[in-house]
Write a protein that holds these residues in place. Structure first.
Motif, short mmCIF file in Angstrom:
data_model
loop_
_atom_site.label_atom_id
_atom_site.label_comp_id
_atom_site.label_asym_id
_atom_site.label_seq_id
_atom_site.Cartn_x
_atom_site.Cartn_y
_atom_site.Cartn_z
N VAL A 143 -34.35 -59.29 -56.41
CA VAL A 143 -34.28 -59.28 -54.95
C VAL A 143 -33.06 -58.50 -54.48
N CYS A 144 -31.95 -58.68 -55.16
CA CYS A 144 -30.71 -58.00 -54.79
C CYS A 144 -30.64 -56.57 -55.34
N ASP A 145 -31.69 -56.16 -56.04
CA ASP A 145 -31.79 -54.82 -56.64
C ASP A 145 -30.60 -54.54 -57.58
N LEU A 146 -30.29 -55.55 -58.41
CA LEU A 146 -29.22 -55.43 -59.40
C LEU A 146 -29.82 -55.34 -60.79
N SER A 147 -29.07 -54.76 -61.69
CA SER A 147 -29.47 -54.76 -63.09
C SER A 147 -28.23 -54.97 -63.94
N LEU A 148 -28.46 -55.52 -65.10
CA LEU A 148 -27.36 -55.79 -66.02
C LEU A 148 -27.66 -55.05 -67.31
N LYS A 149 -26.86 -54.03 -67.59
CA LYS A 149 -27.08 -53.22 -68.78
C LYS A 149 -25.80 -53.13 -69.60
N ILE A 150 -25.27 -54.30 -69.92
CA ILE A 150 -24.05 -54.34 -70.72
C ILE A 150 -24.37 -54.01 -72.17
N PHE A 151 -25.42 -54.67 -72.70
CA PHE A 151 -25.79 -54.50 -74.09
C PHE A 151 -27.00 -53.58 -74.20
N LYS A 152 -27.03 -52.79 -75.24
CA LYS A 152 -28.15 -51.87 -75.45
C LYS A 152 -28.69 -52.02 -76.86
N GLY A 153 -29.85 -51.47 -77.10
CA GLY A 153 -30.44 -51.51 -78.44
C GLY A 153 -30.91 -52.89 -78.84
N ASP A 154 -30.58 -53.28 -80.05
CA ASP A 154 -31.01 -54.58 -80.57
C ASP A 154 -30.36 -55.75 -79.85
N TRP A 155 -29.30 -55.51 -79.12
CA TRP A 155 -28.56 -56.59 -78.46
C TRP A 155 -28.92 -56.74 -76.98
N LYS A 156 -29.91 -55.99 -76.49
CA LYS A 156 -30.20 -56.03 -75.05
C LYS A 156 -30.72 -57.38 -74.58
N TRP A 157 -31.17 -58.25 -75.48
CA TRP A 157 -31.61 -59.59 -75.10
C TRP A 157 -30.45 -60.43 -74.57
N LEU A 158 -29.21 -60.05 -74.93
CA LEU A 158 -28.05 -60.77 -74.41
C LEU A 158 -27.89 -60.59 -72.91
N ASN A 159 -28.41 -59.48 -72.36
CA ASN A 159 -28.41 -59.29 -70.92
C ASN A 159 -29.21 -60.40 -70.24
N ALA A 160 -30.36 -60.75 -70.82
CA ALA A 160 -31.19 -61.83 -70.28
C ALA A 160 -30.48 -63.17 -70.36
N VAL A 161 -29.71 -63.39 -71.43
CA VAL A 161 -28.96 -64.64 -71.56
C VAL A 161 -27.90 -64.73 -70.46
N ILE A 162 -27.22 -63.64 -70.19
CA ILE A 162 -26.18 -63.63 -69.14
C ILE A 162 -26.80 -63.87 -67.77
N ILE A 163 -27.92 -63.19 -67.48
CA ILE A 163 -28.60 -63.39 -66.21
C ILE A 163 -29.10 -64.83 -66.09
N GLY A 164 -29.63 -65.36 -67.18
CA GLY A 164 -30.08 -66.75 -67.19
C GLY A 164 -28.93 -67.73 -66.98
N ALA A 165 -27.77 -67.44 -67.59
CA ALA A 165 -26.60 -68.30 -67.42
C ALA A 165 -26.11 -68.28 -65.98
N ILE A 166 -26.15 -67.11 -65.35
CA ILE A 166 -25.77 -67.01 -63.94
C ILE A 166 -26.74 -67.84 -63.08
N GLY A 167 -28.04 -67.70 -63.35
CA GLY A 167 -29.03 -68.49 -62.63
C GLY A 167 -28.85 -69.98 -62.87
N ALA A 168 -28.58 -70.37 -64.12
CA ALA A 168 -28.37 -71.79 -64.45
C ALA A 168 -27.12 -72.32 -63.75
N PHE A 169 -26.07 -71.53 -63.69
CA PHE A 169 -24.84 -71.93 -63.01
C PHE A 169 -25.11 -72.18 -61.54
N ILE A 170 -25.86 -71.30 -60.89
CA ILE A 170 -26.17 -71.47 -59.47
C ILE A 170 -27.01 -72.73 -59.26
N ILE A 171 -27.99 -72.95 -60.13
CA ILE A 171 -28.83 -74.14 -60.02
C ILE A 171 -27.98 -75.40 -60.21
#
Length: 91
Positions: free
Chosen positions: A51-79
């Motif tokens: 919705v905010c038109d943001l993306s998180l591209k800290i990790f690339k390649g085999d480690w890009k799943w960590l981006n989802a963990v960080i986004i999920g942690a931010i969402g979990a923190f807000i909840i």
């Protein structure tokens, strides 16, 4: 959904919930509580970033799943923050 996607969702949700609870510094919800908050946080964080038109591209390649963990942690923190505001015990 494939078995791999389900396993990934479980791992990412558990990690995101655990990280969210560490960041929030509230009392622990246990594994299943963190898991549920992490799964909801992943969906909420993904929606919020979209919705905010943001993306998180800290990790690339085999480690890009960590981006989802960080986004999920931010969402979990807000909840966790909102839930704590709603159910805050008065002293």
């Amino acid at each position: 959904m494939t078995v791999t996607e389900i396993i990934t969702l479980i791992v990412v949700g558990a990690l995101a919930g655990w990280l969210g609870s560490l960041l929030f510094k509230g009392k622990g919800l246990g594994f299943f509580g963190n898991f549920i908050v992490g799964i909801i946080g992943c969906f909420f964080g993904g929606w919020l970033f979209d919705v905010c038109d943001l993306s998180l591209k800290i990790f690339k390649g085999d480690w890009k799943w960590l981006n989802a963990v960080i986004i999920g942690a931010i969402g979990a923190f807000i909840i966790l923050f909102v839930v704590n505001l709603i159910f805050k015990k008065k002293k």
